[in-house]
Design a protein around this motif. Structure first.
Motif, short mmCIF file in Angstrom:
data_model
loop_
_atom_site.label_atom_id
_atom_site.label_comp_id
_atom_site.label_asym_id
_atom_site.label_seq_id
_atom_site.Cartn_x
_atom_site.Cartn_y
_atom_site.Cartn_z
N GLY A 246 0.78 -1.23 0.00
CA GLY A 246 0.00 0.00 0.00
C GLY A 246 0.81 1.28 0.00
N PRO A 247 1.90 1.41 -0.77
CA PRO A 247 2.71 2.63 -0.72
C PRO A 247 1.95 3.84 -1.27
N GLN A 248 2.15 4.99 -0.63
CA GLN A 248 1.51 6.23 -1.05
C GLN A 248 2.52 7.37 -1.01
N PHE A 249 2.62 8.08 -2.13
CA PHE A 249 3.49 9.25 -2.24
C PHE A 249 2.90 10.41 -1.46
N LEU A 250 3.77 11.15 -0.77
CA LEU A 250 3.34 12.32 0.00
C LEU A 250 4.44 13.36 -0.08
N GLU A 251 4.07 14.58 -0.46
CA GLU A 251 5.03 15.68 -0.58
C GLU A 251 4.55 16.87 0.22
N HIS A 252 5.46 17.51 0.97
CA HIS A 252 5.09 18.66 1.78
C HIS A 252 6.30 19.55 1.99
N ASN A 253 6.16 20.80 1.60
CA ASN A 253 7.23 21.78 1.79
C ASN A 253 8.58 21.29 1.28
N GLY A 254 8.57 20.67 0.11
CA GLY A 254 9.80 20.22 -0.52
C GLY A 254 10.30 18.86 -0.07
N LYS A 255 9.67 18.30 0.94
CA LYS A 255 10.06 16.98 1.42
C LYS A 255 9.17 15.91 0.78
N VAL A 256 9.78 14.75 0.50
CA VAL A 256 9.07 13.66 -0.17
C VAL A 256 9.10 12.42 0.71
N PHE A 257 7.94 11.77 0.80
CA PHE A 257 7.81 10.58 1.63
C PHE A 257 7.02 9.50 0.89
N ILE A 258 7.23 8.26 1.30
CA ILE A 258 6.33 7.16 0.96
C ILE A 258 5.79 6.61 2.27
N VAL A 259 4.48 6.65 2.41
CA VAL A 259 3.82 6.03 3.56
C VAL A 259 3.31 4.66 3.10
N PHE A 260 3.58 3.62 3.89
CA PHE A 260 3.23 2.27 3.47
C PHE A 260 2.58 1.50 4.62
N ASN B 129 5.29 17.47 11.87
CA ASN B 129 6.27 17.61 12.94
C ASN B 129 7.28 18.71 12.60
N ASP B 130 8.03 19.13 13.60
CA ASP B 130 9.03 20.19 13.41
C ASP B 130 10.10 19.79 12.40
N ASP B 131 10.36 18.48 12.26
CA ASP B 131 11.36 18.03 11.30
C ASP B 131 10.80 17.83 9.90
N GLY B 132 9.52 18.22 9.70
CA GLY B 132 8.90 18.14 8.39
C GLY B 132 8.22 16.83 8.07
N THR B 133 8.29 15.86 8.97
CA THR B 133 7.64 14.57 8.74
C THR B 133 6.16 14.64 9.11
N PRO B 134 5.33 13.81 8.52
CA PRO B 134 3.89 13.84 8.83
C PRO B 134 3.60 13.30 10.22
#
Length: 329
Positions: free
Chosen positions: A203-217, A306-311
């Motif tokens: 179930g990977p999902q792309f997520l982008e916020h303020n220039g940061k890129v994540f995959i939530v799985f 979060n303060d470090d930019g993570t969701p």
């Protein structure tokens, strides 16, 4: 819409049943879909909090006797280059043959009858694949998905590949993540009805916020109460470089026995109609032991950062909690 006055608060779940929820927002409407199994059903609403009142329609039924006629899982609808696409996993009745497929609709209205089957999406090597998520990053399309390394179910990993067009994967697949922590390996090996292997990243999902890129799985067996969400953060320059991804050692969204929410997983993300809020869509069960079937229901809640930019996904809310609907324009 149509003169109906909608409430300004809602309670989860937003539908009584529906696993693997996904939505997009186009021209003032959300288009939503989830796993039905034998067809693809699409919903249309101005606010996902009002999904129970949404218009819905079966937009595609697979022809019989094909390699994609059965077990249609985790459909996602996308709007790319003025055309609609739905990506889904399907097989011929044998799970070992699951692969990713795409259908396309070039009309303005995805509820129209103009859906065309575009074919299989497979990178090299062509292996078992489910849960494809398509996204655009720096004007390049990519797909991430869950797959097997070989031809047998030893574990499910997260892979990525470039796309040469919205229905074609390009080149070799790249391994982004595989189960390494205990919270990614939970399952009941004594239950003969469940798969024998519980090493699961899916179930990977792309997520982008303020220039940061994540995959939530999603991790662990979906049939367990321990199904949960993990996070991979992109820290490099090339999405196809495995070293450029950092998997967090702890899950970011887990069951809440206190709130009566079990096995939260297979999520997607959306913004409020006014664009100011970030929300998560996910499925979960109301009771322990409800398993990986029709008791899973779609839920949604606002997320923070979060303060470090993570969701920061918080804790799954109780079905008794009244939540403010996503902010409208």
């Amino acid at each position: 819409m149509n003169g109906v006055v909608y409430a300004q608060s809602f309670q989860n779940p937003v539908l009584d049943s529906g696993a693997d929820p996904y939505s997009i927002y186009v021209d003032g409407f959300y288009y939503y879909t989830h796993t039905v199994g034998n067809r693809i059903v699409l919903y249309k609403t101005r606010n996902l909090a009002n999904l129970r009142q949404a218009e819905s329609k079966t937009i595609w039924i697979p022809p019989k006797g094909t390699v994609y006629s059965h077990e249609i899982w985790a459909p996602e609808i996308h709007f790319i280059d003025k055309a609609w696409y739905v990506y889904f996993a399907a097989d011929d009745g044998d799970n070992t043959n699951h692969r990713m497929y795409a259908i396309q609709n070039t009309s303005n209205d995805p509820f129209s009858e103009n859906w065309e089957f575009k074919g299989k999406l497979a990178a090299h090597p062509d292996r078992w694949a489910i849960d494809g998520n398509v996204f655009d990053y720096k004007d390049q399309l990519y797909m991430v998905w869950s797959g097997w390394e070989g031809d047998v179910n030893e574990q499910q990993n997260i892979y990525i590949a470039k796309m040469s067009n919205p229905w074609t994967l390009e080149g070799n697949r790249v391994l982004l993540a595989e189960p390494t922590h205990n919270w990614e390996k939970q399952g009941d090996l004594n239950d003969a009805k469940n798969p024998p292997h519980v090493n699961v990243n899916e179930g990977p999902q792309f997520l982008e916020h303020n220039g940061k890129v994540f995959i939530v799985f999603s991790a662990s067996g979906c049939w367990t109460d321990y199904y949960s969400l993990g996070l991979i953060e992109f820290t490099g320059d090339d999405l196809l470089d495995p070293v450029a991804w950092d998997k967090k050692s702890k899950p970011i969204f887990i069951k809440s026995e206190e709130n009566g929410v079990y096995a939260p997983g297979h999520n997607s993300f959306f913004k409020s109609p006014d664009g100011s809020e970030d929300w998560i869509l996910y499925h979960a069960n109301d009771n322990p032991g409800d398993g990986c079937g029709g008791k899973r229901s779609p839920r949604m809640q606002k997320i923070n950062w979060n303060d470090d930019g993570t969701p920061n996904l918080g804790v799954p809310f109780s079905t008794q909690t009244k939540l403010a609907i996503p902010l409208a324009n």
